[in-house]
Scaffold this motif. Structure first.
Motif, PDB file in Angstrom:
ATOM      1  N   ILE A   1       0.851  -1.195   0.000  1.00 17.78           N
ATOM      2  CA  ILE A   1       0.000   0.000   0.000  1.00 17.78           C
ATOM      3  C   ILE A   1       0.882   1.239   0.000  1.00 17.78           C
ATOM      4  O   ILE A   1       1.848   1.351   0.734  1.00 17.78           O
ATOM      5  N   HIS A   2       0.508   2.162  -0.859  1.00 18.51           N
ATOM      6  CA  HIS A   2       1.293   3.385  -1.027  1.00 18.51           C
ATOM      7  C   HIS A   2       0.381   4.442  -1.632  1.00 18.51           C
ATOM      8  O   HIS A   2      -0.803   4.194  -1.883  1.00 18.51           O
ATOM      9  N   GLY A   3       0.944   5.571  -1.861  1.00 15.69           N
ATOM     10  CA  GLY A   3       0.130   6.683  -2.346  1.00 15.69           C
ATOM     11  C   GLY A   3      -0.447   7.457  -1.177  1.00 15.69           C
ATOM     12  O   GLY A   3      -0.138   7.190  -0.012  1.00 15.69           O
ATOM     13  N   HIS A   4      -1.267   8.426  -1.475  1.00 20.91           N
ATOM     14  CA  HIS A   4      -1.830   9.270  -0.428  1.00 20.91           C
ATOM     15  C   HIS A   4      -3.046   8.607   0.212  1.00 20.91           C
ATOM     16  O   HIS A   4      -3.936   8.120  -0.490  1.00 20.91           O
ATOM     17  N   ALA A   5      -3.054   8.637   1.532  1.00 17.86           N
ATOM     18  CA  ALA A   5      -4.211   8.125   2.272  1.00 17.86           C
ATOM     19  C   ALA A   5      -5.118   9.304   2.624  1.00 17.86           C
ATOM     20  O   ALA A   5      -4.695  10.461   2.620  1.00 17.86           O
ATOM     21  N   SER A   6      -6.355   8.992   2.930  1.00 18.96           N
ATOM     22  CA  SER A   6      -7.302  10.010   3.370  1.00 18.96           C
ATOM     23  C   SER A   6      -7.564   9.809   4.866  1.00 18.96           C
ATOM     24  O   SER A   6      -7.797   8.680   5.321  1.00 18.96           O
TER      25      SER A   6
END
Lengths: 122, 381
Positions: A48-53
């Motif tokens: 899991i990667h990228g921007h989280a909310s």
């Protein structure tokens, strides 16, 4: 950093977290199940990667006798359908549900990672 | 299936006790036995609920009481331990294994030294979350943050739960904290895990014991016979993906089973004791127990329906917030309160004319599971 949870994946210092995905539901769970678990065959590996909310948070105020400063604990939802709980380093006045977060290494944190506001995220 | 009655009910005050854990349990057991008007020799089995007391605690507690010999079952299911013990005892009675049993719950949290109840440390995921600083208050606090955000409500709605339950607790001689408070005082009390303040959390240093006598023999004492119409225990699902933390799924599922068995609709419930360990929990459980429609918990609270004198008083004992929450004792103590309510014996805090009562408690917050355990009982006269 504890083995198995996360590693630094890019030149900007953002981390990739290691999770599992249920083969039945397709939904994710963090941290990754131990590879030795007899139940591991029910899951597949998921990065899991990228921007989280930011889904929800609390500012924890340790007992004054402890001398510890307040800190933010956050639930962050990643695009890969995984929710991760972790500390959020951010000015308390800036914390808001829905803000975008990224994940960075944290040497003073037993889990080895911490959320921070995502650079340049709306 | 055989009818099961609660023929005797008793508890110690919930407080910081200087007496021993044996003293507390023996007082509760003897009180319930007297209340049921039975002899100790009538007891065919014992169920002992506790979390932190260690192995074979039940046998230690009643060794000197003169009821050694019958089967004794030690039951642990975190905060739902007591309710789980009642569930198991009732099942044995229904199946004809026994005719009369006692169930007690007890906890001595003052021996833990106070502070937040620790998470259990037998799980790799819980270990990780505990290392992040996760505690039970913070789990509920994140629910509260999301609740206020989604419903666009002020923090004061949480404080109103504390005001209501602490007002009820001020009328209950068994409650640990018997002081009425205002919304302003609740909000101004020390921050614990925002938006939860200290007066929105159940006291963490409290001791107590509670006991009920369950029997298939219709009670002959002068009190109204209270029956257990429905009893359910469920475990929590693994949390996968990004679910709704305001969905009290395990509680709704458990309540549905208990209502179905009882043949009772939520609209028929007259009085409730529920697991208000933190203020937000009561609001979520209003909806999960079907006391109101989804999304209407704040309106239900603010209508006064759940206050003493309202349509369905919730936590007339003061709840966990005021009465205290000695984990293993809580589920049994909830039943003691509902028995008193249904018999018309809850002096000073009586839900007038109550005929159907519900108890609900949840047990444990494992990382990655909504709640570890849930138990709902439907009682009636």
């Amino acid at each position: 950093m504890p083995a198995g949870y996360a590693f630094v994946a890019d030149e900007f210092g953002e981390m990739t977290l290691l999770a599992s995905k249920s083969r039945t539901t397709g939904l994710g769970v963090f941290p990754r199940l131990p590879a030795t678990a007899p139940s591991a065959s029910q899951y597949e590996d998921l990065e899991i990667h990228g921007h989280a909310s930011l889904y929800s948070f609390t500012v924890i105020h340790p007992n004054p006798k402890s001398g510890l400063a307040p800190f933010v604990l956050a639930m962050a939802d990643f695009p890969q359908e995984v929710r991760v709980l972790g500390r959020l380093e951010c000015a308390l006045t800036d914390v808001a549900i829905g803000m975008k977060l990224s994940c960075r290494p944290a040497s003073d944190n037993a889990s080895g990672f911490v959320f921070v506001p995502a650079a340049g995220a709306a | 299936m055989r009818e099961v009655y609660i023929s005797g009910a008793a508890m110690t005050p919930f407080a910081r006790h200087t007496r021993s854990i044996q003293d507390l349990v023996q007082e509760a057991v003897l009180g319930a036995v007297r209340n049921a008007e039975i002899k100790l020799s009538d007891i065919q089995a014992m169920y002992s609920a506790n979390v932190f007391g260690g192995m074979i605690l039940g046998q230690v507690l009643v060794r000197d009481l003169g009821i050694t010999g019958p089967a004794l079952y030690n039951v642990e299911n975190a905060c739902a331990s007591g309710a789980t013990a009642v569930h198991l005892a009732r099942m044995a009675l229904q199946l004809g294994k026994y005719d009369t049993v006692v169930v007690w719950g007890v906890e001595m949290l003052s021996q833990l030294g106070g502070g937040t109840i620790p998470l259990q440390r037998n799980d790799y995921k819980t270990e990780l979350y505990a290392a992040q600083g996760l505690t039970l208050p913070s789990v509920y606090a994140m629910r509260a943050t999301r609740y206020l955000h989604e419903r666009n409500l002020p923090r004061s709605v949480l404080a109103e739960i504390a005001v209501k339950n602490r007002a009820a607790g001020s009328r209950n001689p068994y409650a640990q904290q018997r002081k009425e408070v205002t919304v302003e005082e609740v909000l101004a009390s020390r921050q614990v895990a925002e938006p939860l303040t200290l007066l929105q959390c159940c006291p963490s240093v409290v001791d107590g014991a509670a006991c009920v006598v369950l029997t298939t023999r219709k009670p002959t004492n002068s009190a109204k016979p209270v029956r257990i119409l429905g009893s359910a225990v469920q475990s929590g699902h693994q949390e996968l993906g990004c679910g709704d933390i305001l969905d009290g799924e395990i509680t709704a599922r458990t309540a549905r089973l208990a209502y179905e068995e009882a043949g009772v609709d939520p609209s028929e419930v007259d009085v409730v004791e529920l697991h208000d360990a933190f203020t937000i929990a009561e609001l979520i459980y209003y909806e999960a127990l079907g006391l109101c429609a989804p999304g209407e918990s704040a309106s239900l609270l603010q209508s006064g329906a759940t206050s003493l004198g309202g349509r369905v008083p919730v936590n007339p004992s003061g709840g966990l917030l005021a009465k205290g929450h000695p984990l293993g004792a809580t589920g049994v103590a909830q039943m003691v309160e509902i028995v008193w309510q249904l018999r018309g014996q809850a002096e000073g805090r009586q839900a007038e004319g109550a005929r159907v009562g519900v108890t609900q408690c949840t047990g444990g917050g494992i990382a990655g599971v909504d709640h570890a355990a849930s138990s709902v009982h439907v009682l009636a006269v």
